[in-house]
Scaffold this motif. Sequence first.
Motif, PDB file in Angstrom:
ATOM      1  N   VAL C  36     -12.705 -15.685 -19.858  1.00 41.35           N
ATOM      2  CA  VAL C  36     -13.391 -14.903 -20.799  1.00 41.35           C
ATOM      3  C   VAL C  36     -13.141 -15.785 -22.107  1.00 41.35           C
ATOM      4  N   ALA C  37     -11.864 -16.247 -22.183  1.00 37.89           N
ATOM      5  CA  ALA C  37     -11.258 -17.079 -23.304  1.00 37.89           C
ATOM      6  C   ALA C  37     -12.174 -18.189 -23.190  1.00 37.89           C
ATOM      7  N   ALA C  38     -12.291 -19.055 -22.030  1.00 36.17           N
ATOM      8  CA  ALA C  38     -13.099 -20.165 -22.068  1.00 36.17           C
ATOM      9  C   ALA C  38     -14.421 -20.000 -22.275  1.00 36.17           C
ATOM     10  N   LEU C  39     -15.103 -18.926 -22.028  1.00 35.48           N
ATOM     11  CA  LEU C  39     -16.160 -18.535 -22.390  1.00 35.48           C
ATOM     12  C   LEU C  39     -16.693 -18.581 -23.836  1.00 35.48           C
ATOM     13  N   SER C  40     -15.589 -17.750 -24.423  1.00 30.42           N
ATOM     14  CA  SER C  40     -15.729 -17.708 -25.813  1.00 30.42           C
ATOM     15  C   SER C  40     -15.398 -19.007 -26.620  1.00 30.42           C
ATOM     16  N   VAL C  41     -14.619 -20.075 -26.084  1.00 27.69           N
ATOM     17  CA  VAL C  41     -14.502 -21.445 -26.769  1.00 27.69           C
ATOM     18  C   VAL C  41     -15.703 -22.088 -26.519  1.00 27.69           C
ATOM     19  N   ALA C  43     -18.609 -21.087 -26.339  1.00 25.69           N
ATOM     20  CA  ALA C  43     -19.714 -20.386 -27.307  1.00 25.69           C
ATOM     21  C   ALA C  43     -19.673 -20.808 -28.701  1.00 25.69           C
ATOM     22  N   SER C  44     -18.150 -20.924 -29.013  1.00 30.04           N
ATOM     23  CA  SER C  44     -17.871 -21.428 -30.319  1.00 30.04           C
ATOM     24  C   SER C  44     -18.247 -22.983 -30.406  1.00 30.04           C
ATOM     25  N   GLU C  45     -18.303 -23.729 -29.300  1.00 25.51           N
ATOM     26  CA  GLU C  45     -18.728 -25.051 -29.355  1.00 25.51           C
ATOM     27  C   GLU C  45     -20.267 -25.068 -29.687  1.00 25.51           C
ATOM     28  N   VAL C  78     -21.403 -22.636 -21.278  1.00 24.77           N
ATOM     29  CA  VAL C  78     -21.261 -20.775 -21.399  1.00 24.77           C
ATOM     30  C   VAL C  78     -21.865 -20.320 -20.280  1.00 24.77           C
TER      31      VAL C  78
END
Lengths: 121, 121, 121, 121
Positions: C36-41, C43-45, C78
């Motif tokens: 979920v951290a990787a998902l949010s990263v 999304a931020s990209e 994502v």
Amino acid sequence: MTTDSEHPDLAALQRRLAAFAAARNWQPYHTPKNLVAALSVEASELVEIFQWLTPEESAGVMSDPGTAHRVTDEVADVLAYLLQFCEVLGIDPLAALEAKIDRNEFRFPLPQEEPGEGRGE
Amino acid sequence: MTTDSEHPDLAALQRRLAAFAAARNWQPYHTPKNLVAALSVEASELVEIFQWLTPEESAGVMSDPGTAHRVTDEVADVLAYLLQFCEVLGIDPLAALEAKIDRNEFRFPLPQEEPGEGRGE
Amino acid sequence: MTTDSEHPDLAALQRRLAAFAAARNWQPYHTPKNLVAALSVEASELVEIFQWLTPEESAGVMSDPGTAHRVTDEVADVLAYLLQFCEVLGIDPLAALEAKIDRNEFRFPLPQEEPGEGRGE
Amino acid sequence: MTTDSEHPDLAALQRRLAAFAAARNWQPYHTPKNLVAALSVEASELVEIFQWLTPEESAGVMSDPGTAHRVTDEVADVLAYLLQFCEVLGIDPLAALEAKIDRNEFRFPLPQEEPGEGRGE
């Protein structure tokens, strides 16, 4: 570290946050990994306030007292987690920022310093 | 730009950032909405450094010079966008944080304040 | 669930991602918390591509081939992390979304269904 | 809106979301820039659920019905904004992911493909 006036000092607030967490035995939760996740969550709560606003509307958020309070509160949360993250890793945030601005002045030089020109990009 | 000692001051850094952006005509891009998006992006770049680490590994990131530099650099970026956001909306980040800590001391009281116990403040 | 045509299927892609990670022994890293951290990263990209654009410019990003490729690539990232997160927790993303749309139709009813009106919110 | 079986289809859900937004006249808000901000906010709401958990605790979130519902709901929100973003930009998310997996198989080859070893695909 507090200067003289009624103004709080960044280092003093950082110490207050550390004492606050220690008094509640929150240190086991305050790994750098967890603190940076919490920081990003608080930053997103700021984004949430602005997500459907036009650029113009976003410039006027402080004229509504309720929104102004919410924005100010999220700013505090972001800063709190940033300072706690810096605390556990021994990072000086002000020195880090000063060094970064120095580097950016080198990376993004002003193209020319002629009067009336001074445009970056 | 620093006040008196070798230590930079938050308000001075905030003014340097504002002057930096103004000299490059970046203000049209610096809407509150855009700045808060940039803030969240920088926070996520911090998360990225930690995303696959165990809690224990995350506590040791500063022992590798390359990672330490990267972490410090991202801290600077987060703080830079937070200060620029506060600048355009007229928010005092230190006052905001102080008020928040005051509220949190009320919200999360220490379970008991017996002599020799209360480890906070 | 379509399997015959040239169109890839969400469940099939989810299985391919799981096999890909398993073949590389990545499962120990693929905790729900890390995914979920990787998902949010990721999304931020995606946010990063749009952060300085006006709403109008943001609508035109696909007309530049380089940006179009970058946007498409981040969409894939994502979706990849979302599916891997669902895989490790046993969540059916399509059923979750269908249930959510059903709830939202109840939460945000159309005010009236008169001809030529139909305006929400 | 579902195809034939009881299983919803990604493309059908994407159409339902588009119709839902259109019926409420939400399209002016649904710029790519805004949708990607909303996507990142929803991803962070997922992160928030996990931010103080240990890796082991994070693996057990679905055993608590309340948390399971919250996680499933946020998965739906992330997928909903991803699909709406793809809708307004004309991106096929499944084709994007398939192309990405193909590229990743090239970028991260299995160390050896000896018989009885290659556990992938």
